[in-house]
Design an enzyme around this catalytic site. Structure first.
Site, PDB file in Angstrom:
ATOM      1  CG  ASP A 271      80.720  19.528  81.661  1.00 13.38           C
ATOM      2  OD1 ASP A 271      81.311  20.345  82.388  1.00 13.38           O
ATOM      3  OD2 ASP A 271      81.300  18.847  80.790  1.00 13.38           O
TER       4      ASP A 271
ATOM      5  CG  HIS B  20      80.084  15.431  77.515  1.00  8.38           C
ATOM      6  ND1 HIS B  20      78.970  15.697  78.278  1.00  8.38           N
ATOM      7  CD2 HIS B  20      81.054  16.263  77.984  1.00  8.38           C
ATOM      8  CE1 HIS B  20      79.252  16.627  79.173  1.00  8.38           C
ATOM      9  NE2 HIS B  20      80.515  16.983  79.007  1.00  8.38           N
TER      10      HIS B  20
ATOM     11  CB  SER C 123      76.467  16.793  76.422  1.00  7.50           C
ATOM     12  OG  SER C 123      76.583  15.439  76.793  1.00  7.50           O
TER      13      SER C 123
END
Length: 354
Positions: free
Chosen positions: A131, A39, A12
């Site tokens: 995540d 992401h 990310s």
């Protein structure tokens, strides 16, 4: 004998740099398929395959649904779609967001573990929030290998740190060491496990596949006191080993850090709306007070002035709370170098880190 020929990577904030450094060290004849989730915003094109193709010898493309993955190739999740593994092929899904993201890392890791067991190597690189942690737990449960970037090297070390705290991670390395490890693991023969996925992993994988199955409802876990930031439904509390997670009836899922940030974002939106309403109320009160004085209605004018003053005082309190009491949402989800985010406070039921 099977080999560890399926590498799944999640990143990310700061992940573009880490991914570029990693793929630069992977050889053209890598004996493994590499699936990547970063992401990215759903409403603009992603140039990540072009960046990764230029960074190293392996070709990179956006994954296509129904495609059979080949060794020595990088498959990247396209914007707005989960990248999954099912029945020997890649799948793209518009299923519920996890941690506020689609694509999200956990669905890829979870379905890869379900499909390939001990052949899977999961890698978590730089990123904010949590995540990838739940997906790492699934990979480990089904015999795979878990690897994280050294949080001290990562631009944003929250995701690697969360995995270290909550999953049984096998290796914590700098990016250069991860690349060398992946080459070595891709040549390592393993006994291919056939551990049946547990009921929780099976249900959550089917939610991500978004196949309309009724037997995945209601959501796993027990009802909590929290509501889903995405749809307003009740969040169920899931205890996955030492990891605490949440999922609502329609499938939105959150780790503790992601849920906290979504709640904060919702609170900030509500406060801005309250500020606007209070300032409009104060303006209206002042206008009506002026009108009352024009009509020689002094008591009415005074009453409207009092109400306007009260609304102005309340608005000042709300503005002060917005100015000093709330921080900005962590991630910009930019697919660009330097997307550094602040580190959240961990709310995990964490085990001690070795």
């Amino acid at each position: 004998m099977a080999t560890r020929d399926l590498v799944v990577i999640g990143a990310s904030a700061g992940g573009v740099e880490a991914l570029s450094q990693l793929v630069a060290r992977l050889p053209l004849d890598l004996a493994a398929t590499v699936l990547v989730v970063l992401h990215v915003p759903p409403d603009r094109p992603s140039v990540l395959p072009r960046i990764l193709s230029a960074a190293g010898p392996l070709p990179a493309t956006h994954a296509k649904g129904g495609e059979r993955a080949a060794h020595g190739h990088l498959y990247v999740a396209p914007p707005g779609r989960h990248l999954l593994v099912h029945d020997g092929t890649l799948r793209l899904s518009s299923g519920p967001k996890e941690g506020g993201h689609r694509p999200a890392i956990d669905p890829l890791f979870r379905t890869a573990a379900r499909a390939a067991g001990s052949r899977v190597v999961g890698v978590v690189l730089s990123g904010a929030l949590d995540d990838g942690t739940a997906g790492m737990v699934s990979i480990k449960q089904l015999g795979g290998i878990c690897v994280v970037q050294d949080p001290n090297e990562a631009i944003c070390g929250d995701m690697p740190r969360s995995a270290l705290q909550n999953a049984d991670v096998d290796h914590c390395l700098k990016v250069a060491g991860i690349a060398d490890l992946l080459v070595r693991l891709s040549k390592e023969e393993v006994t291919e496990t056939r551990r049946p996925p547990n009921q929780l992993l099976e249900r959550e994988s089917r939610i991500a596949l978004d196949d309309g199955s009724e037997d995945v409802k209601p959501a796993p876990g027990e009802p909590s006191q929290f509501s889903c930031p995405a749809c307003g439904g009740v969040l169920n509390e899931i205890h996955d080993g030492d990891l605490l997670r949440f999922r609502c009836r329609v499938g939105h899922a959150y780790g503790p850090d992601a849920l906290r940030m979504e709640q904060q974002s919702a609170l900030e939106g509500a406060l801005w709306a309250a500020l606007r309403a209070l300032e409009e109320q104060a303006s209206l009160g002042r206008r009506l007070a002026v009108r009352g004085r024009e009509l020689k209605q002094t008591r009415t004018a005074a009453r409207f002035d009092e109400r306007a003053t009260a609304a102005e005082q309340q608005a000042a309190l709300v503005r002060e709370a917005l100015r000093h009491g709330l921080s900005s949402p962590l991630e910009t989800d930019e697919e660009a170098p330097g997307g550094v985010a602040a580190r959240p406070t961990s709310l995990h039921r964490s085990k001690s880190q070795a």
